[in-house]
Design a protein around this motif. Structure first.
Motif, PDB file in Angstrom:
ATOM      1  N   ALA A 144       0.833  -1.212   0.000  1.00  0.00           N
ATOM      2  CA  ALA A 144       0.000   0.000   0.000  1.00  0.00           C
ATOM      3  C   ALA A 144       0.861   1.254   0.000  1.00  0.00           C
ATOM      4  N   GLU A 145       1.947   1.246   0.758  1.00  0.00           N
ATOM      5  CA  GLU A 145       2.842   2.410   0.798  1.00  0.00           C
ATOM      6  C   GLU A 145       3.477   2.647  -0.573  1.00  0.00           C
ATOM      7  N   ARG A 146       3.906   1.567  -1.227  1.00  0.00           N
ATOM      8  CA  ARG A 146       4.534   1.730  -2.550  1.00  0.00           C
ATOM      9  C   ARG A 146       3.493   2.183  -3.572  1.00  0.00           C
ATOM     10  N   THR A 147       2.256   1.703  -3.431  1.00  0.00           N
ATOM     11  CA  THR A 147       1.181   2.139  -4.313  1.00  0.00           C
ATOM     12  C   THR A 147       0.908   3.627  -4.130  1.00  0.00           C
ATOM     13  N   ALA A 148       0.866   4.067  -2.871  1.00  0.00           N
ATOM     14  CA  ALA A 148       0.652   5.496  -2.602  1.00  0.00           C
ATOM     15  C   ALA A 148       1.759   6.334  -3.218  1.00  0.00           C
ATOM     16  N   ASP A 149       2.982   5.844  -3.147  1.00  0.00           N
ATOM     17  CA  ASP A 149       4.104   6.559  -3.770  1.00  0.00           C
ATOM     18  C   ASP A 149       3.893   6.693  -5.284  1.00  0.00           C
ATOM     19  N   ARG A 150       3.433   5.611  -5.906  1.00  0.00           N
ATOM     20  CA  ARG A 150       3.207   5.641  -7.355  1.00  0.00           C
ATOM     21  C   ARG A 150       2.053   6.581  -7.717  1.00  0.00           C
ATOM     22  N   ILE A 151       1.020   6.602  -6.889  1.00  0.00           N
ATOM     23  CA  ILE A 151      -0.082   7.536  -7.129  1.00  0.00           C
ATOM     24  C   ILE A 151       0.430   8.970  -7.058  1.00  0.00           C
ATOM     25  N   GLU A 170      -5.379   5.123   5.633  1.00  0.00           N
ATOM     26  CA  GLU A 170      -4.527   6.203   6.115  1.00  0.00           C
ATOM     27  C   GLU A 170      -3.230   6.288   5.307  1.00  0.00           C
ATOM     28  N   ILE A 171      -2.667   5.139   4.942  1.00  0.00           N
ATOM     29  CA  ILE A 171      -1.463   5.139   4.098  1.00  0.00           C
ATOM     30  C   ILE A 171      -1.762   5.809   2.757  1.00  0.00           C
ATOM     31  N   LEU A 172      -2.884   5.455   2.149  1.00  0.00           N
ATOM     32  CA  LEU A 172      -3.235   5.998   0.838  1.00  0.00           C
ATOM     33  C   LEU A 172      -3.519   7.491   0.915  1.00  0.00           C
ATOM     34  N   GLY A 175      -0.405  12.234  -2.328  1.00  0.00           N
ATOM     35  CA  GLY A 175       0.073  13.488  -2.891  1.00  0.00           C
ATOM     36  C   GLY A 175      -1.003  14.349  -3.516  1.00  0.00           C
ATOM     37  N   CYS A 176      -2.250  13.945  -3.394  1.00  0.00           N
ATOM     38  CA  CYS A 176      -3.390  14.709  -3.890  1.00  0.00           C
ATOM     39  C   CYS A 176      -4.622  14.207  -3.145  1.00  0.00           C
TER      40      CYS A 176
END
Length: 364
Positions: A37-44, A78-80, A85-86
């Motif tokens: 989830a953290e890596r997905t949030a980074d990609r988003i 919460e991670i997402l 970033g938006c």
């Protein structure tokens, strides 16, 4: 679309995840880890910066996402939210079995909207949406929907209903309206030219259009909810663009992240053949834009250029758009075919067009 769980507590016989042509779910972790989830949030966040996006839509999906305990869902949301970033508009799509007061309170606190799958009344739901021992899920889902609508209706995103031609269309529609849904999506059962959907013969008959037209005629004169398929067709007939993958020529803007972090195409493609959604990309190593370089994604971005000659010659091509991408598949020729629902889509669009034209002419 985030697959936060890769297992389900129902055994719906039309499910593209578990019952059709793709079995790779067996190799997926049961749940999405916080690290993924953290890596997905980074990609988003990376994607939002690159394209100047002020918001994204994130759907928590499965399997059945509520197989994740409330504390795990809280952590993932919460991670997402913190890492995207938006602005992240988050919703969950559930079969409704586990939608307890605890989950409802959590989603209220986190402002997560809730979509529920229900095929209509007890008879309709009991045809397909079953537990593994053959019992119907209808009563449990109805209890959950009553909890949702009684105290948390502001979170209610709508109902998904898969069509079964054996069900009376108006009885199905009225059964769904009992829950005052803000929207209803009527879904054509997944099928292809190689594996046709039930009741869809290889001729010019229009059983699915006939079923939907009965509802359209009732809804059009007294719209008590939004029915997205009808609204999108009307919007397209008036020159607009579609926001649905199943209609129109608009570029598709959906990525699926599996529980292991794999980046995949829309998961309905699992109805076509084993591995149809696979890209070889992963949130650990690949930005989302890399998906746009792949033929499967490109074909769903370039509109009419990806369609067959038969579709391009059709007068409703800009409205129909050849239907859902998976429904075009035929072994040996791939996806450059009309939809297996071609005749139904043409008949439905023509009926809606004629209805609108009569009213516009009367208004003029």
């Amino acid at each position: 679309m985030l697959k936060i769980q890769s297992r389900c507590d129902l055994a719906c016989d039309y499910c593209y995840m578990y019952e059709l042509n793709d079995s790779r779910w067996r190799d997926q972790p049961r749940g999405m880890s916080e690290a993924v989830a953290e890596r997905t949030a980074d990609r988003i966040a990376e994607h939002a910066r690159a394209h100047g996006l002020s918001s994204v839509e994130i759907v928590l999906h499965g399997g059945e996402p509520l197989l994740a305990r409330p504390e795990r869902i809280r952590a993932l949301v919460e991670i997402l939210r913190n890492g995207a970033g938006c602005r992240a508009h988050i919703s969950v799509q559930t079969n409704g079995l586990r939608l307890t007061d605890e989950y409802l309170s959590l989603f209220d606190e986190l402002n997560v909207r809730i979509g529920v799958s229900l095929d209509g009344d007890a008879i309709a739901t009991g045809r397909h949406r079953l537990f593994r021992d053959g019992r119907s899920s209808h009563d449990r889902v109805v209890e959950s929907l009553r909890r949702l609508t009684a105290a948390h209706h502001h979170l209610f995103a709508g109902l998904l209903c898969t069509i079964d031609l054996r069900n009376d269309p108006l009885a199905t529609y009225e059964a769904l309206l009992e829950f005052d849904p803000p929207s209803v999506d009527f879904l054509l059962p997944h099928g292809t030219w190689s594996d046709p959907p039930p009741g869809r013969p290889p001729d010019a008959s229009t059983p699915y259009a006939d079923w939907l037209i009965e509802i359209f005629d009732r809804w059009y004169r007294r719209p008590r909810t939004s029915i997205r398929l009808f609204a999108e067709i009307m919007h397209l007939l008036l020159g607009g663009a579609s926001a649905l993958e199943s209609i129109g020529l608009s570029p598709v803007g959906v990525l699926v992240i599996e529980t292991d972090g794999s980046i995949e195409q829309s998961d309905f493609l699992k109805a076509a053949y084993d591995g149809a959604t696979v890209t070889g990309l992963h949130v650990r190593t690949d930005p989302f834009d890399r998906a746009l370089t792949l033929p499967g994604f490109a074909a769903r971005q370039i509109g009419a250029r990806a369609l067959s000659a038969e579709c391009l010659a059709c007068p409703v091509v800009e409205v129909c758009g050849a239907g859902l991408y998976a429904h075009r598949y035929r072994a040996g020729t791939g996806f450059k075919n009309p939809s297996v629902y071609c005749a139904d889509l043409r008949a439905l669009i023509d009926h809606i067009r004629r209805t609108m034209e009569r009213d516009l002419e009367a208004w003029r």
